[in-house]
Design an enzyme around this catalytic site. Structure first.
Site, PDB file in Angstrom:
ATOM      1  CD  GLU A   1      79.224 -66.300  30.805  1.00  0.00           C
ATOM      2  OE1 GLU A   1      78.195 -66.013  31.414  1.00  0.00           O
ATOM      3  OE2 GLU A   1      80.324 -66.477  31.389  1.00  0.00           O
TER       4      GLU A   1
ATOM      5  CG  ASN B   1      64.589 -55.102  37.651  1.00  0.00           C
ATOM      6  OD1 ASN B   1      64.642 -55.824  36.668  1.00  0.00           O
ATOM      7  ND2 ASN B   1      65.112 -55.435  38.817  1.00  0.00           N
ATOM      8  N   GLY B   2      61.616 -55.692  35.687  1.00  0.00           N
ATOM      9  CA  GLY B   2      60.722 -56.835  35.822  1.00  0.00           C
ATOM     10  C   GLY B   2      59.857 -56.998  34.587  1.00  0.00           C
TER      11      GLY B   2
ATOM     12  CG  HIS C   1      80.105 -92.229  24.150  1.00  0.00           C
ATOM     13  ND1 HIS C   1      79.955 -93.562  23.814  1.00  0.00           N
ATOM     14  CD2 HIS C   1      80.870 -92.212  25.266  1.00  0.00           C
ATOM     15  CE1 HIS C   1      80.596 -94.303  24.704  1.00  0.00           C
ATOM     16  NE2 HIS C   1      81.159 -93.509  25.599  1.00  0.00           N
TER      17      HIS C   1
ATOM     18  CB  CYS D   1      66.075 -53.233  34.199  1.00  0.00           C
ATOM     19  SG  CYS D   1      65.384 -53.752  32.648  1.00  0.00           S
TER      20      CYS D   1
ATOM     21  CE  LYS E   1      82.799 -67.259  33.324  1.00  0.00           C
ATOM     22  NZ  LYS E   1      81.997 -67.667  34.374  1.00  0.00           N
TER      23      LYS E   1
ATOM     24  NE  ARG F   1      69.734 -54.688  38.563  1.00  0.00           N
ATOM     25  CZ  ARG F   1      69.565 -55.600  39.500  1.00  0.00           C
ATOM     26  NH1 ARG F   1      70.575 -55.919  40.274  1.00  0.00           N
ATOM     27  NH2 ARG F   1      68.404 -56.191  39.657  1.00  0.00           N
TER      28      ARG F   1
ATOM     29  CD1 TRP G   1      69.939 -57.974  29.299  1.00  0.00           C
ATOM     30  CD2 TRP G   1      67.904 -58.866  29.512  1.00  0.00           C
ATOM     31  NE1 TRP G   1      69.967 -59.236  28.741  1.00  0.00           N
ATOM     32  CE2 TRP G   1      68.742 -59.802  28.863  1.00  0.00           C
ATOM     33  CE3 TRP G   1      66.577 -59.218  29.761  1.00  0.00           C
ATOM     34  CZ2 TRP G   1      68.293 -61.059  28.461  1.00  0.00           C
ATOM     35  CZ3 TRP G   1      66.132 -60.463  29.353  1.00  0.00           C
ATOM     36  CH2 TRP G   1      66.990 -61.370  28.716  1.00  0.00           C
TER      37      TRP G   1
ATOM     38  CE  LYS H   1      78.344 -60.411  38.662  1.00  0.00           C
ATOM     39  NZ  LYS H   1      78.853 -61.605  37.960  1.00  0.00           N
TER      40      LYS H   1
ATOM     41  CD  GLU I   1      82.501 -71.096  35.304  1.00  0.00           C
ATOM     42  OE1 GLU I   1      81.337 -71.398  34.955  1.00  0.00           O
ATOM     43  OE2 GLU I   1      82.834 -69.925  35.569  1.00  0.00           O
TER      44      GLU I   1
HETATM   45  C1  G6P Z   1      73.940 -64.943  34.846  1.00  0.00           C
HETATM   46  C2  G6P Z   1      75.368 -64.469  34.900  1.00  0.00           C
HETATM   47  C3  G6P Z   1      76.272 -65.619  35.301  1.00  0.00           C
HETATM   48  C4  G6P Z   1      75.802 -66.226  36.618  1.00  0.00           C
HETATM   49  C5  G6P Z   1      74.330 -66.641  36.571  1.00  0.00           C
HETATM   50  C6  G6P Z   1      73.803 -66.996  37.946  1.00  0.00           C
HETATM   51  O1  G6P Z   1      73.757 -65.848  33.812  1.00  0.00           O
HETATM   52  O2  G6P Z   1      75.773 -63.980  33.633  1.00  0.00           O
HETATM   53  O3  G6P Z   1      77.583 -65.127  35.465  1.00  0.00           O
HETATM   54  O4  G6P Z   1      76.559 -67.354  36.898  1.00  0.00           O
HETATM   55  O5  G6P Z   1      73.548 -65.544  36.090  1.00  0.00           O
HETATM   56  O6  G6P Z   1      73.841 -65.853  38.751  1.00  0.00           O
HETATM   57  P1  G6P Z   1      73.850 -65.880  40.329  1.00  0.00           P
HETATM   58  O7  G6P Z   1      73.822 -64.437  40.723  1.00  0.00           O
HETATM   59  O8  G6P Z   1      72.603 -66.620  40.756  1.00  0.00           O
HETATM   60  O9  G6P Z   1      75.092 -66.586  40.756  1.00  0.00           O
END
Ligand code: G6P
Length: 602
Positions: free
Chosen positions: A487, A101-102, A503, A2, A484, A28, A75, A597, A480
């Site tokens: 997501e 937020n929380g 395996h 949020c 990507k 957020r 969120w 994020k 990674e």
């Molecule tokens: C969320 C974001 C990711 C990020 C992760 C950790 O899941 O969508 O992109 O890698 O949080 O975030 P941070 O701010 O701790 O790197």
């Protein structure tokens, strides 16, 4: 998660300013949004509230001006995504509005008590409780003091209400009668800002750009009272006044704008070579100090979530290979189940873009409880993790606004690679290899490579599944890259260590199954290529990301050979592929569904 934002001013400011700030904070969370502002009327002022489920529409009907306003982008945690559950929430008198937020962990008993005592709730959220708690505390404080609407009473009431709730929370409260805002928090971030037009408060300093010249990161043990005359700070426990140490806001509008790109994701992918150059210019001394801390420690742990967790894993390979040193890479949310090894000689290095990820914060707090030293590789320098850490290396990546992390990932890898070389006594080799990586990234971003990636994206646009393999340094890259793709495209993408194929995973391969293969010119090449061939023999469609072609590849995406810096370069085509696929599938590359994020809740 949020995003929350508010302003108060001596003069009327456009309420649209709050909406613009919410657009900046939408990373957020974007389940719903809402604003509240004072409407001065000849018959008496009142609070106008506008809120709705869904993302902020690109265009809104004209909004008025007002001396005080706040807003929220959500969120969802407690309560579905509906107009009623969107913030702001009001108390029963409609003179208090709150944004939150929380998560209020003890919301059930509090709500039951408030309902029993006659409060009327309009939403299913935990957040609304705070408006009603505050209504009660304010009434009590006013009766006890027999004074009405003194600014300190408002602070007193917020302190009392906040003391009743549990969890990690940040609130902005708008009190209409006194035309003031109050900001209070526990762990979740809040930044105050002062500018020529007024006083501002936000979940993130990026939303203060263009409004504030000076900022202050509110602390957990403080309450801020923001009035048209300026901000005042109080101790949250005692109510005693405090003196904030303001700092200059160094972010500029260009840092947060799209800069001619259609989306933040593609802008941030393209910024990567520049970020690595900045690290070489500005972070060398930090890397040396971190190396010294590692040298002195007995047991080093890397912790991170999501992309940062994969950077941690890659760091463990770089340290083994270059520095001949064992480090433990642990997913931050799992760290508490493995913290038993920690002693006062341990070093815990938190990797985090935002510095606000709750699981990382908890890992850091656990480490501190056990007397360990905490270091952080963090992009947002005023963040909670940056403030908790004993030593911080800023990533220097600039604001990362797309929900997907790209430039913060390669920035972490660059710093870890440098530190590993410093530990090995080969700093100059680390610097050279990073310069090669910068050239390699630029080549990967050049039109020739992009054309090939676009052709692959055309081919994959309707794919349901995608497999990604790598070994050694390229194993974290495979994880990674798959992250990507999944997501932002919603294609089911899975990353594997190449050796694990036989395996189980190979059972999934059928005619046309796309498989991305990372094959730098290192010792993993023969084995990863034979794995690729095995997938090809079973009908798999192989996309090879490698400096050299190979008969196993249906499509070859050439990349530069940059030695141990290969993870910085090989990930770039995968980032571009994820972006190109999202665009072709008609998805928003910056705001994937269900994600946010900054993951500030558990
Ligand atoms: C969320 C974001 C990711 C990020 C992760 C950790 O899941 O969508 O992109 O890698 O949080 O975030 P941070 O701010 O701790 O790197």
């Amino acid at each position: 998660m949020c995003g929350i934002f508010g302003f108060v001013s001596r003069r009327e400011l456009p309420v649209a300013l709050v909406v613009d700030a919410l657009r900046t904070l939408e990373y957020r969370g974007y389940d719903s949004w809402g604003i509240a502002y004072e409407v001065p009327e000849s018959v008496g002022t009142y609070l106008a509230v506008f809120k709705q489920a869904g993302r902020l529409p690109p265009k809104l009907p004209p909004l008025p001006t007002s001396p005080i306003a706040l807003g929220h982008t959500r969120w969802a945690t407690h309560g579905g995504v509906t107009d009623e559950n969107a913030h702001p929430h009001l108390d029963c008198t409609a003179t208090l509005a709150i944004v939150h937020n929380g998560i209020i962990e003890n919301y059930r008993p509090l709500r039951e008590t408030l309902e029993r005592t006659g409060h009327h709730f309009r939403s299913d959220t935990d957040s609304e409780i705070f408006a009603h708690l505050l209504e009660d505390s304010l009434e009590r404080a006013m009766t006890e003091s027999r004074l009405s609407e003194s600014p300190d009473l408002l602070v007193e009431a917020v302190r009392q209400a906040f003391a009743q709730i549990r969890g990690l929370n940040a609130f902005i409260v708008l009190h209409l009668p006194s035309r003031q805002l109050v900001a209070v928090k526990s762990t979740s971030p809040l930044v105050l800002g002062i500018g020529t037009d007024g006083v501002f408060v936000s979940s993130d300093a990026v939303a203060l750009v263009g409004h504030a010249d000076r900022i202050y990161y509110l602390r957990d043990d403080e309450v801020a009272l923001l009035s048209p005359d300026g901000p005042r700070l109080f101790d949250r426990c005692t109510g005693e006044p405090r003196q904030p140490q303001w700092e200059l806001l160094t972010l500029r509008p260009a840092d947060t704008s799209l800069g001619g790109f259609p989306h933040y994701l593609i802008k941030e992918i393209h910024e990567q070579p520049r970020v690595i150059k900045r690290i070489l210019r500005e972070r060398l001394e930090d890397a040396r100090q971190l190396a010294e801390l590692i040298q002195r420690s007995y047991g080093t742990f890397f912790v991170g979530c999501g992309t940062a967790g994969y950077a941690a894993l890659c760091g463990s390979y770089l340290f083994s290979r270059i520095a001949r040193r064992h480090v433990n890479a642990v997913i931050a949310s799992e760290f508490k189940y493995q913290e038993h090894f920690l002693t006062d000689r341990s070093l815990v290095i938190a990797l985090t873009q935002s510095g606000e990820t709750v699981d990382v914060i908890e890992a850091v707090q656990a480490a501190k409880r056990r007397g360990a030293t905490v270091a952080a590789l963090v992009n947002v320098t005023g963040s909670t993790v940056a403030r908790l850490a004993d030593f911080t290396v800023p990533l220097s990546a600039g604001p990362e606004q797309s929900v997907l992390s790209t430039k913060a990932y390669t920035a972490k890898l660059a710093i870890l690679l440098l530190v590993a070389h410093i530990l090995n006594g080969s700093e100059h080799v680390g610097i050279d290899v990073l310069w090669r990586a910068i050239d390699g990234m630029e080549q990967a971003l050049a039109p020739a490579t992009l054309d090939r990636i676009r052709a692959v994206a055309e081919h994959l646009v309707d794919a349901e599944h995608c497999y990604v393999i790598g070994r050694g340094l390229s194993y974290p890259t495979a994880l990674e890259a798959a992250l990507k793709i999944k997501e932002v495209t919603y294609i089911h993408a899975e990353g594997f260590a190449g050796g694990e194929l036989k395996h189980g995973v190979i059972a999934l391969i059928q005619d046309g199954s796309p498989c991305l293969v990372f094959s730098p010119l290192d010792e993993t090449r023969p084995d990863i290529l034979s794995g690729a061939m095995e997938v090809r023999s079973r009908g798999g469609w192989i996309i090879g990301i490698s400096p050299e072609p190979d008969e196993a590849f249906h499509v070859h995406i050439p990349i530069a050979d940059v030695g141990d810096a290969s993870p910085l370069v090989t990930i770039v085509p995968a980032q571009l592929l994820a972006y190109e696929l999202a665009v072709r599938r008609g998805l928003d590359p910056d705001k994937p569904r269900n994600l946010a994020k900054s993951v500030t809740v558990k």
